[in-house]
Design a protein around this motif. Structure first.
Motif, PDB file in Angstrom:
ATOM      1  N   THR A  27       0.871  -1.180   0.000  1.00 15.60           N
ATOM      2  CA  THR A  27       0.000   0.000   0.000  1.00 15.60           C
ATOM      3  C   THR A  27       0.906   1.226   0.000  1.00 15.60           C
ATOM      4  O   THR A  27       1.730   1.384   0.898  1.00 15.60           O
ATOM      5  CB  THR A  27      -0.926  -0.027   1.228  1.00 15.60           C
ATOM      6  OG1 THR A  27      -1.821  -1.133   1.092  1.00 15.60           O
ATOM      7  CG2 THR A  27      -1.737   1.256   1.345  1.00 15.60           C
ATOM      8  N   VAL A  29       1.114   5.315  -0.252  1.00 19.20           N
ATOM      9  CA  VAL A  29       0.278   6.511  -0.056  1.00 19.20           C
ATOM     10  C   VAL A  29       1.120   7.765   0.196  1.00 19.20           C
ATOM     11  O   VAL A  29       2.304   7.677   0.524  1.00 19.20           O
ATOM     12  CB  VAL A  29      -0.668   6.330   1.160  1.00 19.20           C
ATOM     13  CG1 VAL A  29      -1.659   5.199   0.935  1.00 19.20           C
ATOM     14  CG2 VAL A  29       0.132   6.081   2.448  1.00 19.20           C
ATOM     15  N   ARG A  30       0.491   8.906   0.063  1.00 19.10           N
ATOM     16  CA  ARG A  30       1.078  10.191   0.515  1.00 19.10           C
ATOM     17  C   ARG A  30      -0.081  11.111   0.891  1.00 19.10           C
ATOM     18  O   ARG A  30      -1.190  10.968   0.335  1.00 19.10           O
ATOM     19  CB  ARG A  30       1.911  10.850  -0.593  1.00 19.10           C
ATOM     20  CG  ARG A  30       1.066  11.365  -1.737  1.00 19.10           C
ATOM     21  CD  ARG A  30       1.851  12.141  -2.789  1.00 19.10           C
ATOM     22  NE  ARG A  30       1.041  12.224  -4.002  1.00 19.10           N
ATOM     23  CZ  ARG A  30       1.480  12.625  -5.179  1.00 19.10           C
ATOM     24  NH1 ARG A  30       2.735  12.975  -5.322  1.00 19.10           N
ATOM     25  NH2 ARG A  30       0.679  12.672  -6.225  1.00 19.10           N
ATOM     26  N   SER A  32      -2.249  11.243   3.076  1.00 19.56           N
ATOM     27  CA  SER A  32      -3.410  10.350   3.023  1.00 19.56           C
ATOM     28  C   SER A  32      -4.636  10.937   3.705  1.00 19.56           C
ATOM     29  O   SER A  32      -5.723  10.396   3.575  1.00 19.56           O
ATOM     30  CB  SER A  32      -3.057   8.992   3.618  1.00 19.56           C
ATOM     31  OG  SER A  32      -2.807   9.134   4.997  1.00 19.56           O
ATOM     32  N   SER A  33      -4.498  12.038   4.407  1.00 19.43           N
ATOM     33  CA  SER A  33      -5.728  12.638   4.925  1.00 19.43           C
ATOM     34  C   SER A  33      -6.448  13.360   3.787  1.00 19.43           C
ATOM     35  O   SER A  33      -7.654  13.563   3.845  1.00 19.43           O
ATOM     36  CB  SER A  33      -5.446  13.576   6.097  1.00 19.43           C
ATOM     37  OG  SER A  33      -4.578  14.591   5.710  1.00 19.43           O
ATOM     38  N   LYS A  36      -7.209   9.772   0.310  1.00 26.60           N
ATOM     39  CA  LYS A  36      -7.508   8.694   1.255  1.00 26.60           C
ATOM     40  C   LYS A  36      -7.552   7.362   0.533  1.00 26.60           C
ATOM     41  O   LYS A  36      -8.485   7.088  -0.195  1.00 26.60           O
ATOM     42  CB  LYS A  36      -8.873   8.987   1.857  1.00 26.60           C
ATOM     43  CG  LYS A  36      -8.958   8.665   3.320  1.00 26.60           C
ATOM     44  CD  LYS A  36     -10.232   9.160   3.948  1.00 26.60           C
ATOM     45  CE  LYS A  36     -10.169   8.935   5.442  1.00 26.60           C
ATOM     46  NZ  LYS A  36      -8.977   9.546   6.067  1.00 26.60           N
ATOM     47  N   ASP A  37      -6.552   6.502   0.731  1.00 26.30           N
ATOM     48  CA  ASP A  37      -6.699   5.124   0.294  1.00 26.30           C
ATOM     49  C   ASP A  37      -7.625   4.452   1.305  1.00 26.30           C
ATOM     50  O   ASP A  37      -7.299   4.368   2.494  1.00 26.30           O
ATOM     51  CB  ASP A  37      -5.341   4.415   0.272  1.00 26.30           C
ATOM     52  CG  ASP A  37      -5.453   2.996  -0.275  1.00 26.30           C
ATOM     53  OD1 ASP A  37      -6.519   2.367  -0.090  1.00 26.30           O
ATOM     54  OD2 ASP A  37      -4.494   2.509  -0.888  1.00 26.30           O
ATOM     55  N   LEU A  40      -6.488   2.156   4.232  1.00 24.39           N
ATOM     56  CA  LEU A  40      -5.574   2.601   5.282  1.00 24.39           C
ATOM     57  C   LEU A  40      -6.161   2.483   6.678  1.00 24.39           C
ATOM     58  O   LEU A  40      -5.473   2.092   7.626  1.00 24.39           O
ATOM     59  CB  LEU A  40      -5.147   4.048   5.001  1.00 24.39           C
ATOM     60  CG  LEU A  40      -3.732   4.407   5.382  1.00 24.39           C
ATOM     61  CD1 LEU A  40      -2.722   3.458   4.815  1.00 24.39           C
ATOM     62  CD2 LEU A  40      -3.429   5.831   4.957  1.00 24.39           C
ATOM     63  N   ASN A  47      -2.786   8.429   9.448  1.00 30.12           N
ATOM     64  CA  ASN A  47      -2.469   8.981   8.140  1.00 30.12           C
ATOM     65  C   ASN A  47      -0.977   9.227   7.986  1.00 30.12           C
ATOM     66  O   ASN A  47      -0.241   9.315   8.967  1.00 30.12           O
ATOM     67  CB  ASN A  47      -3.241  10.286   7.922  1.00 30.12           C
ATOM     68  CG  ASN A  47      -4.675  10.014   7.550  1.00 30.12           C
ATOM     69  OD1 ASN A  47      -4.951   9.185   6.682  1.00 30.12           O
ATOM     70  ND2 ASN A  47      -5.606  10.695   8.201  1.00 30.12           N
TER      71      ASN A  47
END
Lengths: 397, 397
Positions: A27, A29-30, A32-33, A36-37, A40, A47
């Motif tokens: 997974t 992400v960056r 992520s807030s 949103k994946d 997560l 996040n």
């Protein structure tokens, strides 16, 4: 999601990787807030700002590589066995790790079919592809669709117990709403009444508040995902409500239908009664056939054919969807073979999933009949989580 | 976002398309309450369940194609001139529309550099590519990065006025927090006090509540994005707080630093005073140079070099970022030339953007000095939205 539930889900993910013979699930992400994946919250619960990789392997190794400013957060949640931080770029620590593990295939979160397995943005996909090219791994990427579908779909006993309570609380609110419906109150007033009940108990709504609840009174209402309007309940209306709450992080999603008696009536007109019984029976027919191994589209067929053969117009949406932390959850659904649903109508039903069943039909001159029940898939069949609506509820005019 | 602000933004988007000579900008989403394209709140303000296309053209034509069940919602918001609904698949109405308009290029929301221009998931990209292949348009796709960067970055007078108020309210809360800080209270207690103040006024927090506010007291604290701990304020500590609110949909993001006097002290020790003045002066030096046309990385250089030449360790994050509806907003930032930032350090600063300036340094044995100010880019320079902290605030021990 509580720490113990996340731990349970990460352990379940390792089992699923073994079952599906997949080496590694990454997974990536960056911020992520913002981006949103949806996975997560199930495998981390926090996040990440900089590019971050959460990696779960078939061999049980769980590794996370995150920006140095968030390394302490990651250590605090204590969910991944190996954690490390970086300052300038994740490229080196990530490619070093991948080279060391040398997986056959790397499952990443993209899917044409399921929004819940499609948390990787296209820009992030391109970044990852760049990193992997450097070590000759760019052709190892596969979709994590099946992994996420099983992980989200299969409810643990702890999850199921929360979902039972969510349904129970929702039906209690429906009950109180039934006492509030009367001629002269508007769709918006009914919706506000229900929202107030949810708020008193501290429940979040299961979906956007502009149409949670959705309330429809009488004929010629707006589409299924529309918000309530100023339209007032009248004698001779069918009234239906679509509503759900978020309860300890898990959603409910149910619908109920009422009829408002006209002066002199002590029961609904025959047309309304027949419409009601067609929906009620179509739900029961589906429940009688729903079990592990069937395809969702076969279930959609059962209800859709029954309704159309009974002389009603086809309903313009799927029969049902999975429910979980999201109101539309899991991979497959009880869906028609329409292009927009991708492969999701064809995926086989698995034990421990939760589905809605929610057909609808119009009764000319009166409005819409629609019930939505939730069922839990057992070893050999299914069990209603919601006590199904068997009788049309009557409002005295 | 209010309807009039969205309308203003859609009109602004048409202007930006003309300025950048881009024919068409296509936002393609599904289940957007789960898979949130961050641009959606700015150009629609509602969510879409089925595959939906929001299209803004250089010629001023605005068109939206959505699932039939949500067509009424779309009509109700009254933001797009042409709206249509579909039942089984968006493929035909979308490709028909594209063929009719026949754009040279179609900008879509993916970006390796900016998370806010990267709302398209990889699965949705593949779906769109499939549709476009059918009409020979698959090579027309380009990134909407520059469009979104300008659209989010350039604040209208209405937006700026809200952001000024957000900063004002945040500084008021910082002020009250300063009266609460004293030896013996923990980071968590200070954070809870600040959250309670925000709650009383009905403000949402600008970022995740586990580290909004972030509170750090004394030496050897956790990383910049960590949450507050049980660590207690002591005499001789530097205390700093990073906090922001969401005010009418727009974020603030500020930091302040205090020193807790030891017995017998009536001012901070010289080391602490010097550290404070280096941060204060580095912010002023950046503000003196910050204007339309400079690159963000040049601004990062100014502060970073000044701090390092003053004998302090390099700070392990960027100097500043844009602020808007998101706490990290816009495209470019005042960032170092680190790989993880992609092209964003090199993008030129534009008029009407809002940036933070937030360098930090450690004073051995005392803790961290960090101030964060917000500035608005004017025609020829910049203006502080926050009254900059010019003196170290002293807490009586």
């Amino acid at each position: 999601m509580s720490h113990s539930l996340i731990k349970e889900k990460i352990d379940q993910a390792v089992k699923i990787l073994n079952e599906k013979d997949a080496d590694m699930w990454l997974t990536f992400v960056r911020e992520s807030s913002t981006a949103k994946d949806p996975i997560l919250e199930i495998i981390a619960g926090i996040n990440f700002t900089w590019q971050s990789a959460l990696i779960i392997n078939k061999d049980g190794d769980t590794t996370a590589i995150v920006g140095s400013i968030e390394l302490d957060n990651l250590k605090n949640i204590n969910l991944y066995s190996n954690v490390s931080g970086y300052v300038q770029s994740i490229r080196e620590p990530l490619t070093d790790y991948l080279k060391k593990k040398n997986p056959q295939k790397i499952a990443i979160n993209y899917s044409q079919n399921s929004v819940l397995a499609d948390g990787l943005t296209h820009g992030m996909y391109l970044i990852l592809k760049d990193y992997l090219k450097e070590i000759g791994f760019e052709d190892k990427l596969i979709s994590s669709e099946e992994i996420i579908s099983s992980l989200r779909g299969r409810k643990s006993p702890a999850e199921l117990s929360i979902m039972r309570d969510a349904v129970k609380e929702t039906l209690r609110i429906f009950n109180e709403a039934g006492n509030f419906i009367r001629p002269g109150v508007s769709e918006i007033e009914i919706a506000d009444f229900i929202k107030a009940l949810a708020k008193v108990d501290g429940y979040e709504l299961a979906w956007d508040e502009d149409h949670c609840p959705a309330v429809f009174t009488g004929p010629d209402t707006q589409g299924a995902h529309s918000g309530p309007t100023e339209k007032k309940v009248e004698k001779g209306h069918l009234v239906n409500i679509d509503f759900g709450i978020k309860y300890n992080g898990y959603c409910s999603d149910l619908q109920r239908t009422w009829y408002v008696l006209k002066d002199g009536e002590d029961k609904a007109p025959l047309d309304v009664e027949i419409g009601f019984s067609v929906i009620r029976d179509s739900i029961q027919k589906v429940a009688d056939s729903l079990k592990p191994g069937v395809q969702g589209c076969e279930m959609d067929d059962i209800a859709r054919n029954f309704i159309v053969k009974s002389g009603y117009e086809d309903f313009p949406h799927g029969l049902g969807h999975q429910v979980g932390r999201n109101v539309h959850d899991g991979g497959g659904g009880l869906l028609p073979r329409w292009e927009r649903y991708g492969n999701t109508p064809y995926i086989k039903v698995e034990e421990s999933q939760v589905y809605t069943i929610e057909p609808r039909l119009k009764v000319d001159g009166y409005g819409t009949v629609t019930m939505e029940e939730e069922v839990f898939i057992t070893k050999e069949g299914c069990e209603f989580l919601s006590k199904p609506q068997k009788e049309l509820m009557l409002i005295k005019g």
